[in-house]
Write an enzyme that holds these catalytic residues in place. Structure first.
Site, PDB file in Angstrom:
ATOM      1  N   PRO A   1     -45.623  -0.915  32.782  1.00  0.00           N
ATOM      2  CA  PRO A   1     -44.738  -0.868  31.643  1.00  0.00           C
ATOM      3  C   PRO A   1     -43.377  -0.035  31.508  1.00  0.00           C
ATOM      4  O   PRO A   1     -43.536   1.291  31.550  1.00  0.00           O
ATOM      5  CB  PRO A   1     -45.636  -0.567  30.596  1.00  0.00           C
ATOM      6  N   CYS A   2     -42.196  -0.670  31.211  1.00  0.00           N
ATOM      7  CA  CYS A   2     -41.304   0.358  31.268  1.00  0.00           C
ATOM      8  C   CYS A   2     -40.585   0.787  29.909  1.00  0.00           C
ATOM      9  O   CYS A   2     -39.769   1.576  29.927  1.00  0.00           O
ATOM     10  CB  CYS A   2     -39.941  -0.677  31.737  1.00  0.00           C
ATOM     11  N   GLN A   3     -41.332   0.299  28.861  1.00  0.00           N
ATOM     12  CA  GLN A   3     -40.975   0.925  27.668  1.00  0.00           C
ATOM     13  C   GLN A   3     -41.031   2.493  27.439  1.00  0.00           C
ATOM     14  O   GLN A   3     -40.235   2.994  26.761  1.00  0.00           O
ATOM     15  CB  GLN A   3     -42.125   0.470  26.361  1.00  0.00           C
TER      16      GLN A   3
END
Length: 119
Positions: free
Chosen positions: A89-91
């Site tokens: 997850p890059c968030q």
């Protein structure tokens, strides 16, 4: 010349970007074989299965935190693999997110990747 087989496991699989890239890879030296995938989102998981599996007998893991590692003996044992795909997850790190990095629960999933590789 005989092709060498490399098994891969697709973590944070989403709807299958890495799977699609692996499918499109052509080589006279090696062949990529799908060993399994992990995706927590049920909608993405359903689309992944419909778009990419076509009855392939691969391992399905819903939650990366439930994988057996040196730190987590109660988790599910993974099929053997040679290559790890993992678009975690890059968030937590993105400029359009809150940029909490490893202070965000999603950002800490990076450590699960390290635990799996260590195991």
């Amino acid at each position: 010349m005989e092709k060498k087989n490399y098994k891969y496991f697709d973590f944070f699989a989403g709807i299958g970007g890495f799977k699609l890239a692996a499918k499109m890879t052509r080589s006279t030296h090696y062949k990529l074989i799908h060993s399994g995938y992990c995706e927590i989102d049920p909608v993405a998981r359903s689309l992944y299965e419909k778009a990419h599996l076509n009855g392939l007998p691969v391992q399905k893991i819903d939650d990366i935190t439930e994988v057996k590692t040196n730190r987590n003996n109660k988790g599910e044992k993974l099929n053997n693999f040679d290559i790890m795909f993992g678009g975690f997850p890059c968030q937590s790190f993105s400029n359009v997110g809150y940029r909490k990095g490893l202070d965000d629960e999603r950002g800490k999933l990076f450590y699960n990747i390290l635990d799996i590789l260590d195991h």
